[in-house]
Design an enzyme around this catalytic site. Structure first.
Site, PDB file in Angstrom:
ATOM      1  N   GLU A 286      18.624  26.939 -10.428  1.00 50.53           N
ATOM      2  CA  GLU A 286      19.034  26.884  -9.174  1.00 50.53           C
ATOM      3  C   GLU A 286      20.514  26.548  -9.512  1.00 50.53           C
ATOM      4  OE1 GLU A 286      18.444  22.972  -6.872  1.00 50.53           O
ATOM      5  OE2 GLU A 286      16.679  22.578  -8.315  1.00 50.53           O
TER       6      GLU A 286
ATOM      7  N   CYS B 233      13.745  22.975  -7.635  1.00 51.45           N
ATOM      8  CA  CYS B 233      13.202  22.725  -8.641  1.00 51.45           C
ATOM      9  C   CYS B 233      11.779  23.160  -8.904  1.00 51.45           C
ATOM     10  CB  CYS B 233      13.083  21.336  -8.733  1.00 51.45           C
ATOM     11  SG  CYS B 233      14.844  20.435  -8.747  1.00 51.45           S
TER      12      CYS B 233
ATOM     13  N   HIS C 293       7.202  16.399 -11.241  1.00 57.03           N
ATOM     14  CA  HIS C 293       8.485  16.842 -11.132  1.00 57.03           C
ATOM     15  C   HIS C 293       9.509  15.481 -11.264  1.00 57.03           C
ATOM     16  CE1 HIS C 293      12.346  18.047 -10.119  1.00 57.03           C
ATOM     17  NE2 HIS C 293      12.289  17.557  -9.076  1.00 57.03           N
TER      18      HIS C 293
HETATM   19  N1  COA Z   1      17.712  -4.189  -9.183  1.00 58.51           N
HETATM   20  C1  COA Z   1      16.900  -3.211  -8.894  1.00 58.51           C
HETATM   21  N2  COA Z   1      16.632  -2.150  -8.013  1.00 58.51           N
HETATM   22  C2  COA Z   1      17.344  -2.128  -7.062  1.00 58.51           C
HETATM   23  C3  COA Z   1      18.639  -2.802  -7.277  1.00 58.51           C
HETATM   24  C4  COA Z   1      18.916  -3.782  -8.039  1.00 58.51           C
HETATM   25  N3  COA Z   1      19.955  -4.572  -8.020  1.00 58.51           N
HETATM   26  N4  COA Z   1      19.395  -2.100  -5.925  1.00 58.51           N
HETATM   27  C5  COA Z   1      18.515  -1.275  -5.493  1.00 58.51           C
HETATM   28  N5  COA Z   1      17.538  -1.118  -6.327  1.00 58.51           N
HETATM   29  C6  COA Z   1      16.403  -0.269  -5.839  1.00 58.51           C
HETATM   30  C7  COA Z   1      16.155   0.311  -4.420  1.00 58.51           C
HETATM   31  O1  COA Z   1      15.328  -0.802  -3.826  1.00 58.51           O
HETATM   32  C8  COA Z   1      15.452   1.316  -4.393  1.00 58.51           C
HETATM   33  O2  COA Z   1      14.023   1.226  -4.835  1.00 58.51           O
HETATM   34  P1  COA Z   1      13.042   1.415  -3.747  1.00 58.51           P
HETATM   35  O3  COA Z   1      13.205   2.881  -3.336  1.00 58.51           O
HETATM   36  O4  COA Z   1      11.776   1.219  -4.827  1.00 58.51           O
HETATM   37  O5  COA Z   1      13.073   0.847  -2.792  1.00 58.51           O
HETATM   38  C9  COA Z   1      16.267   2.147  -5.291  1.00 58.51           C
HETATM   39  O6  COA Z   1      17.211   1.042  -6.308  1.00 58.51           O
HETATM   40  C10 COA Z   1      17.153   3.138  -4.818  1.00 58.51           C
HETATM   41  O7  COA Z   1      18.286   2.559  -4.100  1.00 58.51           O
HETATM   42  P2  COA Z   1      18.561   2.969  -2.550  1.00 58.51           P
HETATM   43  O8  COA Z   1      19.796   2.077  -2.192  1.00 58.51           O
HETATM   44  O9  COA Z   1      17.352   2.895  -1.888  1.00 58.51           O
HETATM   45  O10 COA Z   1      18.754   4.444  -2.751  1.00 58.51           O
HETATM   46  P3  COA Z   1      20.132   5.099  -3.015  1.00 58.51           P
HETATM   47  O11 COA Z   1      21.301   5.263  -1.962  1.00 58.51           O
HETATM   48  O12 COA Z   1      21.039   4.705  -4.462  1.00 58.51           O
HETATM   49  O13 COA Z   1      19.576   6.526  -3.289  1.00 58.51           O
HETATM   50  C11 COA Z   1      18.528   8.356  -4.232  1.00 58.51           C
HETATM   51  C12 COA Z   1      18.602   7.003  -4.228  1.00 58.51           C
HETATM   52  C13 COA Z   1      17.541   8.608  -5.109  1.00 58.51           C
HETATM   53  C14 COA Z   1      18.133   8.773  -2.632  1.00 58.51           C
HETATM   54  C15 COA Z   1      19.831   9.083  -4.430  1.00 58.51           C
HETATM   55  O14 COA Z   1      19.973   8.663  -5.754  1.00 58.51           O
HETATM   56  C16 COA Z   1      19.718  10.606  -4.494  1.00 58.51           C
HETATM   57  O15 COA Z   1      20.022  11.251  -3.320  1.00 58.51           O
HETATM   58  N6  COA Z   1      19.192  11.316  -5.537  1.00 58.51           N
HETATM   59  C17 COA Z   1      19.428  12.748  -5.363  1.00 58.51           C
HETATM   60  C18 COA Z   1      18.217  13.239  -4.635  1.00 58.51           C
HETATM   61  C19 COA Z   1      16.874  13.104  -5.205  1.00 58.51           C
HETATM   62  O16 COA Z   1      16.764  12.931  -6.636  1.00 58.51           O
HETATM   63  N7  COA Z   1      15.735  13.226  -4.509  1.00 58.51           N
HETATM   64  C20 COA Z   1      14.426  13.238  -5.256  1.00 58.51           C
HETATM   65  C21 COA Z   1      13.439  14.133  -4.484  1.00 58.51           C
HETATM   66  S1  COA Z   1      13.592  15.777  -5.179  1.00 58.51           S
END
Ligand code: COA
Length: 386
Positions: free
Chosen positions: A80, A112, A234
């Site tokens: 992709e 993916c 994945h």
């Molecule tokens: N210590 C430990 N864990 C922590 C933390 C800290 N200080 N602060 C946050 N976290 C955890 C959150 O609780 C969360 O875990 P949970 O989902 O088990 O609750 C995790 O870290 C992610 O944090 P969160 O704030 O919920 O999300 P984000 O805004 O950072 O975004 C994604 C995370 C994955 C959505 C983002 O990285 C993204 O968009 N990635 C690309 C898309 C992707 O990979 N999608 C997957 C499906 S294909």
């Protein structure tokens, strides 16, 4: 009954990485969020002379070691991160690898998921043409953008595998639980070089798709959760797969132990998201990092591609598989990478090739055997290092 499956499997990633603790500090984020919350440690970053073609060619070169390239009668390339709307990137790879002119080359796309599509299409072809071999390459560079929530879930890698009627590593069972639905969780319009993503929504759809695929797979196969010894998911980031596995266990009223999935995470934790390739890098990681003999054990696989298409399927590890792994090569590759700091990471990320047809030469960085040497008259130029 005749068996079809993976004869050889290898992967390649860029020779540079960024430590996510350094990224967290630079972005003012608690590092535990990346290492525990997302489960990621290191993120592969591509220098200007590495792209999806060089990643693909380098991984395929290793997967083809000991195999006569003239036996490959079809090459399916999943990506992709395509570099051209018309010409399949596999043709550059075909040229670099010196494959036969009688080899059919096509590019596959569905986020993916496309690597899984390549596997299933390749298996169908081999079942009709058991004397032939198919090379499937999944190659991607995950780019979400600087200062975005997706930034720590970037990475890159290519996985290559040869499918044949001489499957030394894994054979696959016929049941396939598939789920397709029109959702806008992640997409990249032609005019953008980074993805648009509703990250939280994508994690929700991933889990819903898993449930749907599992139900369909289970109806077809009659197999239970505990009939699967290990699972490969994945891997957009490790915590996603851990959650998926917990969800699947709960759905089936079972307890799960980390053993069922942990070894499949070891490589991706060190290189980050590789989109289409991640499922197969997970398989290599499982096979190469498990001491115990997995011969005859069943592995459940889940592929998810945003947009979305997802699939649950299963395979059986073949006796003697350990003799055909490329463990030393993969470990040495990961261990010999160069650590970049934030300045190099951001300059690699923002590097762009000219779009005006001018002749541009890229100075050499650390790469594998193949590198992108420049661009001239809108044509990408590649070279094989001596
Ligand atoms: N210590 C430990 N864990 C922590 C933390 C800290 N200080 N602060 C946050 N976290 C955890 C959150 O609780 C969360 O875990 P949970 O989902 O088990 O609750 C995790 O870290 C992610 O944090 P969160 O704030 O919920 O999300 P984000 O805004 O950072 O975004 C994604 C995370 C994955 C959505 C983002 O990285 C993204 O968009 N990635 C690309 C898309 C992707 O990979 N999608 C997957 C499906 S294909």
């Amino acid at each position: 009954m005749k068996k079809y499956g993976i004869e050889s499997l290898s992967f390649y990633t860029s020779r540079y990485y960024l430590d996510l603790i350094e990224l967290a500090v630079a972005r003012g984020i608690d590092p535990d969020k990346y290492t525990t919350g997302l489960g990621q440690h290191l993120m592969a970053v591509v220098p200007p002379d590495e792209d999806v073609v060089t990643l693909a060619a380098n991984s395929a070169k290793s997967a083809l070691a000991g195999i006569d390239p003239n036996e490959i009668s079809m090459m399916l390339v999943a990506t992709e991160s395509g570099i051209d709307q018309s010409k399949a990137l596999g043709i550059w790879v075909h040229n670099l690898l010196g494959l036969s002119p009688q080899c059919r080359v096509v590019e596959l796309k569905q986020a993916c998921y496309a690597g899984c599509a390549g596997l299933q299409l390749g298996l169908s072809y081999i079942s009709q043409n058991p004397h032939k071999k198919v090379l499937v390459i999944a190659t991607d560079i995950a780019r979400y953008g600087l200062h975005t929530p997706g930034e720590p879930t970037q990475g890159c890698g290519a996985a290559s595998f040869v499918l044949s009627a001489n499957p030394k590593l894994v054979t696959f069972e016929p049941e396939q639980g598939i789920f397709t639905s029109h959702v806008m969780d992640f997409w990249r319009p032609n005019y953008s070089d980074t993805a648009f993503v509703d990250g939280k929504f994508s994690t929700k759809i991933y889990l819903e798709a898993l449930e749907q695929c599992w139900k369909s797979y289970q109806e077809q196969s009659g197999r239970k959760f505990e009939d699967h010894y290990r699972f490969c998911y994945h891997l957009p980031f490790i915590r996603m797969a851990q959650k998926a596995h917990e969800r699947l266990a709960r759905l089936n009223g079972k307890e799960t132990t980390p053993d069922a999935v942990e070894n499949s995470f070891i490589y991706s934790r060190q290189l980050g998201n590789s989109y289409t390739a991640s499922l197969f890098i997970g398989l290599a990681s499982l096979l190469e990092n498990t001491q115990e003999d997995l011969s005859q054990k069943r592995v459940g696989f889940f592929s998810y591609g945003s947009g979305c298409v997802a699939e649950f399927f299963s395979g059986i590890i073949q006796p003697g598989y350990k003799e055909h792994l490329k463990t030393d090569y993969h470990r040495a590759m990961l261990e010999s990478r160069t650590r970049t700091g934030m300045a190099d990471y951001e300059s690699f990320f923002t590097h762009k090739l000219p779009q005006d047809g001018s002749h541009y030469v890229i100075s050499p960085y650390n790469t594998g055997l193949y590198r992108l040497s420049g661009i001239k008259n809108h044509e990408r130029l590649y070279e094989t290092k001596p």
